[in-house]
Design an enzyme around this catalytic site. Structure first.
Site, PDB file in Angstrom:
ATOM      1  NE  ARG A  81      37.080  20.525  85.045  1.00  0.00           N
ATOM      2  CZ  ARG A  81      38.275  20.572  85.619  1.00  0.00           C
ATOM      3  NH1 ARG A  81      38.640  19.605  86.445  1.00  0.00           N
ATOM      4  NH2 ARG A  81      39.098  21.573  85.390  1.00  0.00           N
ATOM      5  CG  HIS A  85      36.718  20.858  80.163  1.00  0.00           C
ATOM      6  ND1 HIS A  85      37.977  21.371  80.420  1.00  0.00           N
ATOM      7  CD2 HIS A  85      35.908  21.365  81.125  1.00  0.00           C
ATOM      8  CE1 HIS A  85      37.922  22.133  81.503  1.00  0.00           C
ATOM      9  NE2 HIS A  85      36.675  22.132  81.953  1.00  0.00           N
ATOM     10  CG  ASP A  86      33.981  16.419  73.572  1.00  0.00           C
ATOM     11  OD1 ASP A  86      34.988  16.514  72.847  1.00  0.00           O
ATOM     12  OD2 ASP A  86      32.928  15.896  73.188  1.00  0.00           O
ATOM     13  CB  VAL A  89      37.753  22.157  72.534  1.00  0.00           C
ATOM     14  CG1 VAL A  89      38.970  22.239  71.615  1.00  0.00           C
ATOM     15  CG2 VAL A  89      38.037  22.866  73.855  1.00  0.00           C
ATOM     16  N   GLY A  91      33.423  21.584  69.160  1.00  0.00           N
ATOM     17  CA  GLY A  91      32.127  20.926  69.210  1.00  0.00           C
ATOM     18  C   GLY A  91      32.150  19.612  69.963  1.00  0.00           C
ATOM     19  CG  ASP A  93      34.895  16.731  68.101  1.00  0.00           C
ATOM     20  OD1 ASP A  93      35.184  16.915  69.311  1.00  0.00           O
ATOM     21  OD2 ASP A  93      35.579  17.174  67.165  1.00  0.00           O
ATOM     22  CB  SER A  95      38.322  16.276  69.718  1.00  0.00           C
ATOM     23  OG  SER A  95      37.655  17.374  70.316  1.00  0.00           O
ATOM     24  CD  GLU A 104      40.017  18.895  71.915  1.00  0.00           C
ATOM     25  OE1 GLU A 104      39.194  18.749  72.856  1.00  0.00           O
ATOM     26  OE2 GLU A 104      39.683  18.834  70.724  1.00  0.00           O
ATOM     27  CG  ASN A 110      40.983  19.904  78.470  1.00  0.00           C
ATOM     28  OD1 ASN A 110      39.989  20.397  79.002  1.00  0.00           O
ATOM     29  ND2 ASN A 110      41.181  19.923  77.170  1.00  0.00           N
ATOM     30  CG  HIS A 207      32.250  25.349  88.458  1.00  0.00           C
ATOM     31  ND1 HIS A 207      32.703  25.086  87.200  1.00  0.00           N
ATOM     32  CD2 HIS A 207      31.936  26.663  88.487  1.00  0.00           C
ATOM     33  CE1 HIS A 207      32.679  26.195  86.486  1.00  0.00           C
ATOM     34  NE2 HIS A 207      32.208  27.168  87.233  1.00  0.00           N
ATOM     35  CG  ASP A 257      28.347  23.601  94.248  1.00  0.00           C
ATOM     36  OD1 ASP A 257      28.084  24.505  95.048  1.00  0.00           O
ATOM     37  OD2 ASP A 257      27.496  22.943  93.635  1.00  0.00           O
ATOM     38  CG  ASP A 265      22.558  21.662  95.731  1.00  0.00           C
ATOM     39  OD1 ASP A 265      23.469  22.374  95.257  1.00  0.00           O
ATOM     40  OD2 ASP A 265      22.669  21.044  96.805  1.00  0.00           O
TER      41      ASP A 265
END
Length: 341
Positions: A81, A85-86, A89, A91, A93, A95, A104, A110, A207, A257, A265
């Site tokens: 995850r 999430h990186d 936002v 790309g 990188d 951040s 962020e 987040n 997820h 999930d 899976d």
């Protein structure tokens, strides 16, 4: 094909090779094309980027993830995850790792992200081994892959060579998919990063958890029936309400999930078919015709060409890991992942 690649090839398009006069000229043209292609490839990420500058980089990240996984297996989906999430936002990188007000990390989408300590631990070990060489963004990409492997999923080759970003703003997280968004809106956000509908369905197929404030679907969502979202299977509503009491929203987590949170899976897709998608944005993947077809292919519905989730996930996540890549002189290699140098 990148703009740089097109630019390097432009001098050769439209050339009449018969007028060039000799095999030597043909060879020179061919050689220049090969050199141009090589130069462009060198500007991006590639598998084994650190093979000479830090040969043990991948093994160090792997052993770090394994160490944390042994004490807390839930770190595996958390690292996956974190990677999502990186990348979504500004790309891939790193951040999202930067500390400070209005970064962020502080944005509502987040607040449930975890796994920072694993990245920090790997970074400290890498700095001791080969200081200033391996970026935090590379560590995130490698750790996500290693965490999935620990969850008994197939391996994939991770392109590295990312550099770390120097900007982190909470306001930029608007590019993350919200839990109420329509499929069309989700498609637009993915398309903006060069990802298609199959990538969308594939990447949301694993997820982990969400804050129970999203349990709005269970209470007063409609004025008919039991008040819950009618796309939720009626037998599933009482189970969710037990986990998300109306007066206790915002204090608990619910696994997305259900029944397979620590396994890698395709059970998520069966949940959508059975009206057991937790997030509204997820369940909409079953109600939208274009995305439902892809879900059905993962489920092996007769008459449709089947898709192998593990194989397609590897392909899609490699595409995702190259969103907004910073290379060359862009960005930096952070000494610690939580702060700009």
């Amino acid at each position: 094909m990148s703009e740089a690649f097109n630019f390097l090839f432009l001098p050769f398009w439209g050339v009449d090779l018969q007028e060039m006069g000799s095999k030597q000229n043909l060879f020179l043209v061919f050689l220049m094309i090969v050199i141009a292609a090589t130069l462009v490839q060198g500007q991006g990420t590639r598998v084994g980027f650190h093979s000479r500058t830090c040969p043990r980089a991948e093994s160090i990240v792997r052993s770090t993830v394994q160490s944390h996984f042994r004490s807390n297996p839930s770190v595996a989906p958390a690292l996956l995850r974190l990677h999502f999430h990186d990348c979504f936002v500004n790309g891939c990188d790193a951040s999202i790792l930067i500390d400070g007000p209005n970064t962020e990390k502080t944005a509502p989408p987040n607040l449930g992200v975890r796994g920072y300590e694993v990245i920090d631990d790997a970074k400290a070990r890498l700095e001791a081994e080969c200081p200033g060489v391996v970026s935090c963004a590379d560590i995130i990409a490698l750790a996500a892959r290693d965490s999935v492997v620990l969850a008994k999923a197939p391996n994939w080759r991770v392109p590295t060579g990312h550099r770390d970003g120097m900007v982190s703003s909470a306001s930029d997280t608007i590019t993350l998919v919200g839990f109420r968004e329509s499929v069309d809106s989700q498609k637009r956000k993915f398309a903006a990063f060069g990802l298609n509908t199959q990538d969308l369905v594939t990447l949301v197929g694993k997820h982990i958890s969400f804050l129970s404030s999203s349990c709005y679907r269970l209470y007063n969502f409609t004025t008919t029936g039991n008040g819950a979202d009618q796309s939720i299977h009626p037998a599933f509503v009482p189970q969710l309400r037990a986990l998300c009491p109306q007066n206790g929203e915002g204090t608990r987590r619910v696994e997305l999930d259900t029944g397979s949170v620590n396994r890698f899976d395709a059970s998520f897709f069966g949940n959508l078919r059975n009206g057991r998608g937790i997030l509204e944005s997820d369940q909409k993947l079953w109600t939208d015709a274009s995305s439902r077809t892809i879900v059905q292919r993962y489920l092996g519905v007769r008459g449709l060409r089947p898709l192998n989730f593990n194989v397609e996930f590897g392909r899609s996540i490699v595409k995702m890991s190259n969103i907004g890549v910073k290379t060359g002189s862009q960005g930096e290699i952070r000494r610690i992942c939580s702060a700009i140098n």
